[in-house]
Design an enzyme around this catalytic site. Structure first.
Site, PDB file in Angstrom:
ATOM      1  N   SER A  16      -4.180   2.585   3.021  1.00 55.44           N
ATOM      2  CA  SER A  16      -3.503   1.261   3.341  1.00 55.44           C
ATOM      3  C   SER A  16      -3.576   0.896   4.893  1.00 55.44           C
ATOM      4  O   SER A  16      -4.072  -0.160   5.048  1.00 55.44           O
ATOM      5  CB  SER A  16      -2.229   1.373   2.835  1.00 55.44           C
ATOM      6  N   ARG A  39       3.681  -2.517   9.502  1.00 48.77           N
ATOM      7  CA  ARG A  39       4.459  -2.371   8.375  1.00 48.77           C
ATOM      8  C   ARG A  39       4.918  -3.429   7.766  1.00 48.77           C
ATOM      9  O   ARG A  39       4.980  -3.562   6.715  1.00 48.77           O
ATOM     10  CB  ARG A  39       5.749  -1.554   8.930  1.00 48.77           C
ATOM     11  N   HIS A  42       1.866  -4.347   5.666  1.00 48.88           N
ATOM     12  CA  HIS A  42       2.123  -3.284   4.378  1.00 48.88           C
ATOM     13  C   HIS A  42       3.110  -3.684   3.378  1.00 48.88           C
ATOM     14  O   HIS A  42       2.817  -3.606   2.078  1.00 48.88           O
ATOM     15  CB  HIS A  42       2.467  -2.005   4.980  1.00 48.88           C
TER      16      HIS A  42
END
Length: 213
Positions: A16, A39, A42
């Site tokens: 990812s 993040r 994500h």
């Protein structure tokens, strides 16, 4: 019916973040800020969200120091509190939205419960990390509290979401945060939410512990 998909959690996360680095323009972030940016991508699956991500000049420095000092963490809603990784923070995150005193306070003033809950924050505010992922009124009230001399948190993560007041509250944080003596991380515009606000602090804690992608 057999399905071919990745089952290894470490491989899923590694792959990812490999894709996130490829798809996301991280050029305006320093290495620590880039960890926050990745993040957030994500969390929401949108590389373009980093265009709305902004940091005050010393936000990462102040946030990392507060995490290391195990400062109090104040959340505007329970969804933010429950989105924080427990192994990183233990029982420290606090949320007063469902405190039994809040409904009466809100009714007495004609304000939102999120605003009323902030009246219970003062003992925990000095040097704290404030995470606002839902209520623009909470962010506005915090700024008003600071303007009248209230105790200052070390860092404000300002990511309320919505159409009424969300963008304006974050604009106010970014415009007046320095004058109010606070550092901040914010998402401009209407986007935000509990998951993104919590992800920001989770990422900050990982950086403090030397966990990076």
């Amino acid at each position: 019916m057999p399905f071919d998909y990745q089952r290894d959690p470490e491989a899923i996360e590694r792959q990812s973040f490999e894709q996130i680095r490829t798809l996301t323009d991280l050029s305006r972030f320093d290495p620590d800020q880039a960890q926050i940016a990745m993040r957030l991508v994500h969390t929401c699956g949108e590389p373009e969200i980093v265009e709305a991500l902004h940091f005050s000049p010393h936000a990462m420095e102040a946030g990392l120091a507060a995490v290391e000092a195990q400062a109090s963490i104040l959340c505007d809603v329970e969804m933010v509190r429950h989105g924080l990784t427990r192994r990183l923070f233990g029982e420290r995150p606090l949320c007063f939205l469902n405190d039994e005193r809040v409904p009466a306070l809100a009714k007495a003033t004609g304000e939102t419960r999120s605003m009323a809950a902030l009246s219970l924050w003062e003992p925990y505010l000095p040097g704290s990390i404030v995470v606002i992922g839902n209520a623009p009124t909470a962010l506005f009230r915090l700024l008003e509290h600071l303007e009248t001399g209230g105790s200052r948190p070390a860092l404000v993560i300002g990511m309320p979401v919505g159409f009424i007041g969300a963008a304006e509250s974050k604009d106010a944080l970014m415009a007046h945060g320095q004058a109010l003596g606070i550092e901040w991380i914010a998402l401009s515009g209407r986007r935000g939410g509990s998951a993104l606000a919590a992800a920001t602090l989770n990422a900050l804690a990982r950086v403090q512990q030397g966990i990076r992608w």
